[in-house]
Design a protein around this motif. Structure first.
Motif, PDB file in Angstrom:
ATOM      1  N   ARG A  25      38.552  35.900  40.718  1.00  6.97           N
ATOM      2  CA  ARG A  25      37.582  33.886  40.755  1.00  6.97           C
ATOM      3  C   ARG A  25      36.471  34.357  40.598  1.00  6.97           C
ATOM      4  O   ARG A  25      35.685  33.809  40.602  1.00  6.97           O
ATOM      5  CB  ARG A  25      38.365  33.044  41.663  1.00  6.97           C
ATOM      6  CG  ARG A  25      39.590  32.679  41.348  1.00  6.97           C
ATOM      7  CD  ARG A  25      39.934  31.677  40.053  1.00  6.97           C
ATOM      8  NE  ARG A  25      38.507  30.518  40.526  1.00  6.97           N
ATOM      9  CZ  ARG A  25      39.683  29.194  41.463  1.00  6.97           C
ATOM     10  NH1 ARG A  25      40.663  29.039  41.978  1.00  6.97           N
ATOM     11  NH2 ARG A  25      38.559  28.699  41.921  1.00  6.97           N
ATOM     12  N   ARG A  59      52.432  35.324  39.521  1.00  5.63           N
ATOM     13  CA  ARG A  59      52.345  35.538  40.785  1.00  5.63           C
ATOM     14  C   ARG A  59      51.000  35.742  41.291  1.00  5.63           C
ATOM     15  O   ARG A  59      50.224  34.649  41.542  1.00  5.63           O
ATOM     16  CB  ARG A  59      52.723  36.845  41.627  1.00  5.63           C
ATOM     17  CG  ARG A  59      52.234  37.249  43.100  1.00  5.63           C
ATOM     18  CD  ARG A  59      52.994  37.519  44.060  1.00  5.63           C
ATOM     19  NE  ARG A  59      54.736  37.410  43.444  1.00  5.63           N
ATOM     20  CZ  ARG A  59      55.730  38.149  44.048  1.00  5.63           C
ATOM     21  NH1 ARG A  59      55.336  39.517  45.451  1.00  5.63           N
ATOM     22  NH2 ARG A  59      57.005  37.910  44.395  1.00  5.63           N
ATOM     23  N   SER A  60      49.927  36.527  40.193  1.00  5.48           N
ATOM     24  CA  SER A  60      48.512  36.408  40.201  1.00  5.48           C
ATOM     25  C   SER A  60      48.077  35.453  39.704  1.00  5.48           C
ATOM     26  O   SER A  60      46.842  35.038  39.791  1.00  5.48           O
ATOM     27  CB  SER A  60      47.929  37.562  38.990  1.00  5.48           C
ATOM     28  OG  SER A  60      48.459  38.845  40.317  1.00  5.48           O
ATOM     29  N   GLN A  87      49.191  32.343  39.741  1.00  2.00           N
ATOM     30  CA  GLN A  87      49.370  31.402  40.729  1.00  2.00           C
ATOM     31  C   GLN A  87      48.770  31.439  41.718  1.00  2.00           C
ATOM     32  O   GLN A  87      47.891  30.478  42.857  1.00  2.00           O
ATOM     33  CB  GLN A  87      50.579  31.294  41.331  1.00  2.00           C
ATOM     34  CG  GLN A  87      51.539  30.815  40.355  1.00  2.00           C
ATOM     35  CD  GLN A  87      53.514  31.009  40.781  1.00  2.00           C
ATOM     36  OE1 GLN A  87      53.385  31.384  41.488  1.00  2.00           O
ATOM     37  NE2 GLN A  87      54.091  30.747  40.041  1.00  2.00           N
ATOM     38  N   THR A  88      48.519  33.224  42.577  1.00  2.00           N
ATOM     39  CA  THR A  88      47.725  33.174  43.387  1.00  2.00           C
ATOM     40  C   THR A  88      46.001  32.482  43.270  1.00  2.00           C
ATOM     41  O   THR A  88      45.138  31.946  44.299  1.00  2.00           O
ATOM     42  CB  THR A  88      48.014  34.449  44.130  1.00  2.00           C
ATOM     43  OG1 THR A  88      48.949  35.191  44.547  1.00  2.00           O
ATOM     44  CG2 THR A  88      47.016  35.377  44.742  1.00  2.00           C
ATOM     45  N   LEU A  89      45.436  33.043  42.231  1.00  2.00           N
ATOM     46  CA  LEU A  89      44.062  33.038  41.898  1.00  2.00           C
ATOM     47  C   LEU A  89      43.823  31.318  41.348  1.00  2.00           C
ATOM     48  O   LEU A  89      42.847  30.990  41.301  1.00  2.00           O
ATOM     49  CB  LEU A  89      44.046  33.622  40.736  1.00  2.00           C
ATOM     50  CG  LEU A  89      44.221  35.261  41.209  1.00  2.00           C
ATOM     51  CD1 LEU A  89      43.314  36.033  39.715  1.00  2.00           C
ATOM     52  CD2 LEU A  89      42.770  34.898  42.303  1.00  2.00           C
ATOM     53  N   GLU A  90      45.288  30.722  41.346  1.00  2.00           N
ATOM     54  CA  GLU A  90      45.301  29.257  41.308  1.00  2.00           C
ATOM     55  C   GLU A  90      44.094  29.163  39.920  1.00  2.00           C
ATOM     56  O   GLU A  90      43.582  28.198  39.503  1.00  2.00           O
ATOM     57  CB  GLU A  90      44.182  27.857  42.468  1.00  2.00           C
ATOM     58  CG  GLU A  90      45.070  28.654  43.654  1.00  2.00           C
ATOM     59  CD  GLU A  90      44.414  27.625  44.605  1.00  2.00           C
ATOM     60  OE1 GLU A  90      43.322  27.054  44.416  1.00  2.00           O
ATOM     61  OE2 GLU A  90      44.601  27.156  45.391  1.00  2.00           O
TER      62      GLU A  90
END
Length: 364
Positions: free
Chosen positions: A286, A331-332, A334-337
């Motif tokens: 990000r 998952r990545s 989602q974690t980084l939105e």
């Protein structure tokens, strides 16, 4: 100049229903084995008569089943390059080339044999017989024979599939020259994203006998929604200029104002190149990362996020250099939105771009 193809054909439980238009240049029929590529190319060549269809090159109608038109293969003026060279073993290279020229109509515009020999670098092979040639040399002679038959259209059916990687690397630059220097359009069958990225001016993506997309290599290969060769072959195509060669073995490129570094590329400064960047070689962040060994960091904006059936997701990022695709875990993402419109950075290791994924871009 335009080749128009519309075919319907069924056999052995497989149904083909495909239509597309191929402009001048190299049009790649791209998809997995069994998607219908060879059936189409054989129908264009006249080696297979489809149940229904129409095939026309400019004003010449080669096939129209509704009108009973079906030109014989030798009347279609097509040069066919097969997976194997299929040269006449009892003839020399010179005689094999002359055999192609022998079939050219007297009134047809012909390529100069000397020019073709020079372009394909086969001058030293002219007095040899095919048995004394390597696989790559045989394919170069096969290309020359096809061109010297004065074809209206060249068909290439996975011409590199039978070659080792070293021989493929030898042949690809000659297909690039064919694309850029010879006016004859080419219909090129492949299931290799690297070949398509380097060679195609137009891509027709096929899946299960249907055309799922048509456009430039950058448009089709850079769209995560189009995966005719599967997620493992996903990637993107960038066009860049060679800026400089550095003494530490790196070549600096420029794409949309972004600097890219690759292992030494054998191209002069100012040359235009196509670079395929595989999705599995791209990381995302990000924020602009620091303290990394990777030299290539491309800022951009997320265009789309496409989750797969398993744990993976494909993320398309629009950057000043062009669209880049990354294969990450859901998952990545989602974690980084990650979502449409979100700013992010693509990170590409310099050494992850293979030499086979870099080629001449051709004229603008």
């Amino acid at each position: 100049m335009m080749l128009d193809v519309s075919i319907r054909h069924s056999f052995g439980g497989f149904s083909l229903d495909a239509g597309f238009s191929a402009p001048a240049g190299v049009t790649a029929l791209f998809g997995r084995s069994g998607s219908g590529k060879t059936t189409i190319i054989n129908a264009v060549a006249g080696l297979l008569t489809p149940d229904e269809g129409r095939i026309a090159w400019q004003e010449t109608v080669m096939l129209d089943t509704s009108r009973g038109v079906n030109l014989k293969p030798h009347h279609r003026r097509i040069g066919y390059i097969f997976q194997e060279g299929r040269l006449f073993p009892h003839l020399s290279v010179r005689q094999n080339l002359a055999y192609g020229a022998w079939f050219a109509p007297k009134s047809a515009a012909r390529e100069d044999m000397g020019r073709i020999v020079e372009m394909l670098a086969i001058g030293d092979l002219l007095d040899r017989r095919p048995g004394a040639l390597s696989g790559g040399e045989k394919q170069r002679v096969a290309i020359g024979r096809a061109l010297l038959s004065a074809p209206k259209l060249v068909l290439a059916d996975e011409p590199l599939a039978a070659l080792e990687e070293e021989r493929k690397a030898e042949i690809l630059p000659y297909f690039e020259r064919l694309r850029d220097e010879i006016s004859v359009p080419t219909l090129y069958v492949s299931h290799s994203a690297s070949e398509v990225a380097r060679l195609a001016t137009t891509v027709v993506a096929l899946e299960a006998g249907r055309v799922v997309a048509q456009g430039t290599a950058a448009e089709v290969l850079g769209d995560p929604a189009i995966l005719p060769a599967g997620a493992r072959e996903a990637g993107a195509v960038l066009t860049a200029h060679v800026k400089a060669h550095h003494p530490d073995g790196l070549t600096e490129l420029e794409a949309g104002g972004i600097a890219l570094f690759l292992p030494t590329v054998r191209a002069a400064p100012g040359s235009r190149l196509r670079i395929r960047i595989a999705a599995h070689d791209v990381m995302l962040s990000r924020e602009r990362p620091t303290g990394l060994s990777a030299l290539n960091i491309l800022p951009g904006t997320v265009h789309s996020v496409r989750p797969g059936d398993g744990p993976g997701a494909l993320v398309a990022l629009d950057t000043p250099a062009g669209r880049v695709v990354a294969r990450v875990t859901r998952r990545s993402a989602q974690t980084l939105e990650l979502a449409n419109g979100v700013p992010a950075h693509a990170i590409v290791k310099t050494v992850s771009v293979a030499a086979s994924d870099v080629g001449a871009a051709g004229p603008t």
